[in-house]
Every structure is written in C-alpha cells, then in structure tokens.
Enzyme design. Structure first.
Site, short mmCIF file in Angstrom:
data_model
loop_
_atom_site.label_atom_id
_atom_site.label_comp_id
_atom_site.label_asym_id
_atom_site.label_seq_id
_atom_site.Cartn_x
_atom_site.Cartn_y
_atom_site.Cartn_z
CE LYS A 82 11.47 19.25 -11.19
NZ LYS A 82 10.22 19.65 -11.86
CG HIS A 122 -1.68 -1.26 1.43
ND1 HIS A 122 -2.93 -1.53 0.91
CD2 HIS A 122 -1.31 -2.39 2.10
CE1 HIS A 122 -3.30 -2.75 1.26
NE2 HIS A 122 -2.34 -3.30 1.98
#
Ligand code: ARG
Length: 466
Positions: free
Chosen positions: A289, A162
């Site tokens: 980035k 999960h």
C-alpha cells in the site's frame, strides 16, 4: 478599604466577593486569545499615540507606555511572559503587566477605550494578517497548477461527466479548471479583506467616548482604510469572521474536490498520476500500500471548516446589540479555520508541482468509452445531417462497438459506412483523440493552443498580485 494599586483584577471595585475559581476558568479566554498578543500591543500603541496627540497622555507617559509594551512583546516572544488565568484574557494580562512595569501611566492606557472595541480591533488585525498569509499560499499553489497546466497542454485524458467517459480533454485544461476555482477563492479573500479593513477603536464599550479622541488617526496608524461608522455595530459585528469562514468553506470544498480526483487518479484503477512518496504513507499490514493520505486528510478537513462556519453563524444569530460575552466564542472556530486553511494550502502548494502525470495511461483511458462519439456526430452534421439524426447514427455505431468490444476508431471504413453513407475516408482524423481536442479551438476550449493561451492569461493575473 481595598488596595487601589492591586493589579490582580482590573474591574474588582464593585464586587464584594472574589470570583468563583471555576467561573474564573470558565470565563477566561487567555489560553486561546494570547495568540493575538502582537495585535493587542500594536492596537494599544496606536491608541496611546492618539491619546498623547489629543493631550490626554503626556509625552513622558506615552514614552513609558511604549517602552513597557516593547518589553512585554519581548517577554511574550521569549516565552517568559507570566500569563495568568486570573486576568481572564490577553487584553487584561498585557495591561496589568504594563502597570506592574511602569505604574500610573499603565493605568491610563485604557482611557477612552473598552475591551469591546479593543478585541474587535485585535481580531480584525489578526485576521487581516492571516488573510495576507493565506493569499500568499494560495498564489503559490496556483502558480504550481498553472505551470503544470502549461507543461501538459497537449497531454490527453478522458473528460468525465457522471464519472463516465465523456470527451477527451487536455490534462492542462483540467488543471486550469482547478485554477479557476482557486482564482474565485482569491477574489473572495480579497473582498473579505476590503470589508474587514475598518477600525473599531473609539467605539469604546458601545456608545463611543466623551474624550476628544481622533478615530481617523488610530485607523491610519493601524493601516485601516477608515474608522467604522457606528459605535454599536463596531463592537457587535463579527460579519468579517463569518465571511472569512464562508470563503474558507468554499475554498476547502474546492480542495476537497481536487483531493477526491487525486485519490481516484492515483489508484491502480486509474493510474493517471503518481503522487510523490513523501506525501503518502504506508499500511501497517498490507506491504504493497501507498496511501494518498494528504489528499484524503484535506478532504476530511473540509468537514471541520464547514462546521466552524455553522458555529459562527449560530453564535451570532440571536445576539442583541451590542457586545455580549458570547462573542468570546468567535475565536476558536476562527483560529482553527485559519490554521486549517494554511496547513491545507501549504501541503498542496508543496505537493502539486511534485505530482507526476502518466500521459500514456491517461491517453489509453481516453481511447476507451467512445470519447470521440460526439466528434463523429459533429462530422455527420458537417456532411448535411441534422444533429438529432447524426446522434442516432452514432448511437448505433457505439452499440456495435460495445457488442464487438472496439472503439469507433478501430472499425473499418466499410463498417462505419454501414451506419451512414455520408461517412468517407477522412472520418478517421476526427475520431482521433488529438483531432477531437484540437477541434475545440475557442476561448475556454480544450485545444492545446487554447490551453497554453489560458495558462498565459492565468499567469499574468498571478503576476499582477502583490
Ligand atoms: N475576552 C473577551 C472576548 O473575547 C474580551 C472582551 C470582553 N469584554 C467584556 N465586556 N467582558 O470577547
């Protein structure tokens, strides 16, 4: 009287007006099927050899067909071949060119053959070659993964369910999970090749031919295992293309899952790995980035491959036997699937060995989220508690950890004993990440020794290929 020597159309005899210009372009496939030229020539050569053995062509005719086709192959390789949309497809372009070059013998090549069995043969040959190239790239990717797994058998990361921290696992174990997925893909690829490897030549248009052909000989010359069984099925079947696209969709689904993990792992929130700069790109506005474009694009390409599978299934679903022109629509989805799979595998086979794991970050992430809680429960079971009672005890200890913002291993012995008096000093050995991982010491488990053994088995399988 029509000119019977004209090669501009190979089927013009019964027509009273020329084909509409738009219809010519609309029905033509030469722009995309010319990539099967080498296979078409190979198939024609095998067919011609068989015709000569059967006494249908003379040795001289075979010889000139052979030379003519060789010249054509050179023209195509050199980019000087005059492809013409008027000649519809790769098959008629090559046949017409052959007749231009060698005359009458060229016109005899199509004896006992149809474009229907010809195209079915060409696609099988083309796909077979592609499967072999894909298999080699897949092997290269798997070799990189298995090596990296062996190198990282003792590196500990959090295992997730999960996407919540579950239990610590070896990073090498995680990589070998990926390898298992790819191993099944390789098996499917090999299976597809087996079913594909039968020769449709001789089925002709649909019913076979009245000439004394030898189908086993053409099958053998083209390295097929045998001729196809039924002439109608031979020209109508595209199962092999569907099957290939299905396995490609599963393969890309796997690669998409790897991609998702690589994208997560390389983020500032995880920092489990560093992707090599040469596989990333920057942002035009945000100077900081470094974007994981290659994994993202591979994840994205899964969509088009899934789409091609659906295209082929839909293409075939309502076709009556035997050949229908619909089948011409099989090529672009199939070719694009092949290209996409090869590109994605190539990118990953190059990138994976250059990924840098960050063991200290992985380890520190594994110490958060109570990843050794199950180990404490198992410890209590060893001290005589029933598993459900142990589960309850550990749940309370975890709640205490959440409230005080500490891992179980950070609590004192007295604190832990407050939850169960079965706990003694030796509890700390099971609460460590290393102890937890080492305890899962069975076939398929995550103990470093098991991971090393699994990597060795995986490597042996890779060595047995080819
Ligand atoms: N270009 C055609 C295809 O891709 C070749 C076979 C054409 N056969 C025919 N009967 N029109 O399927």
């Amino acid at each position: 009287m029509k000119d019977e020597h004209s090669t501009s159309k190979l089927w013009g005899g019964r027509f009273n007006e020329p084909t509409d210009e738009f219809v010519k372009r609309f029905t033509a496939s030469v722009d995309f099927d010319q990539r099967m030229a080498a296979e078409d020539i190979r198939g024609s050569l095998a067919h011609a050899r068989m015709l000569e053995k059967a006494g249908i062509l003379s040795a001289e005719e075979l010889d000139s067909i052979h030379h003519g086709l060789e010249e054509i192959a050179q023209e195509i390789a050199a980019g000087t071949f005059p492809w013409s949309v008027d000649l519809e497809d790769v098959h008629m372009n090559i046949e017409a060119r052959l007749t231009d070059k060698i005359g009458l013998a060229g016109k005899k090549l199509h004896t006992g053959r149809s474009r229907n069995d010809q195209v079915a043969t060409d696609i099988r040959l083309y796909l077979r070659g592609s499967i072999d190239r894909i298999g080699a790239e897949l092997t290269r990717l798997q070799s990189g993964l298995v090596q990296m797994a062996a190198d990282n058998s003792a590196v500990i990361m959090p295992g997730f369910t999960h996407l919540q921290t579950a239990q610590p696992v070896s990073f090498g174990h995680h990589l070998l999970a990926w390898n298992e997925m790819l191993e099944r893909d390789y098996d499917r690829l090999s299976d597809c090749r087996v079913r594909l490897n039968q020769c449709p030549l001789g089925a002709a248009a649909l019913a076979g031919t009245s000439y004394p052909i030898d189908r086993s000989l053409t099958a053998e010359l083209l390295e097929f295992d045998k001729p196809t069984e039924n002439s109608l099925d031979s020209v109508a079947d595209r199962d092999f293309a569907i099957e290939f696209c299905a396995l490609a969709a599963i393969l890309l689904t796997h690669m998409s899952r790897f991609s998702e993990e690589l994208v997560l792992w390389s983020s500032a929130q995880f920092e489990f790995i560093t992707l090599p700069d040469r596989f990333c790109t920057g942002s035009s506005i945000m100077p900081q980035k470094k974007n994981p474009d290659v994994p993202e694009l591979v994840r994205g390409k899964t969509g088009r491959v899934n789409g091609h599978l659906i295209s082929l299934l839909t293409l075939m679903k309502s076709q009556p036997l035997a050949y229908n022109k619909d089948n011409q629509e099989d090529k672009e989805p199939l070719f694009d699937t092949i290209d996409t799979v090869l590109d994605c595998l190539r990118a990953y086979a190059d990138m994976v060995p250059a990924i840098e794991p960050r063991p200290e970050q992985m380890r520190s992430a594994a110490t958060r989220g109570f990843s050794t809680a199950t180990d404490l429960a198992d410890y209590l079971v060893g001290r005589g508690l029933a598993f459900r009672d142990a589960h309850e005890v550990v749940g309370q200890a975890v709640a205490h950890g959440v409230a005080t913002n500490r891992d179980l291993s950070e609590m004192s012995l007295e604190e832990l004993q407050g939850f169960s008096d079965a706990i003694t000093e030796d509890v700390f050995s099971v609460l460590t990440l290393e102890g937890s991982v080492a305890a899962r010491d069975h076939y398929g488990g995550t103990a470093p020794a098991q991971v090393l053994a699994a990597a060795a088995r995986a490597q042996t399988k890779l060595d047995q290929r080819a």
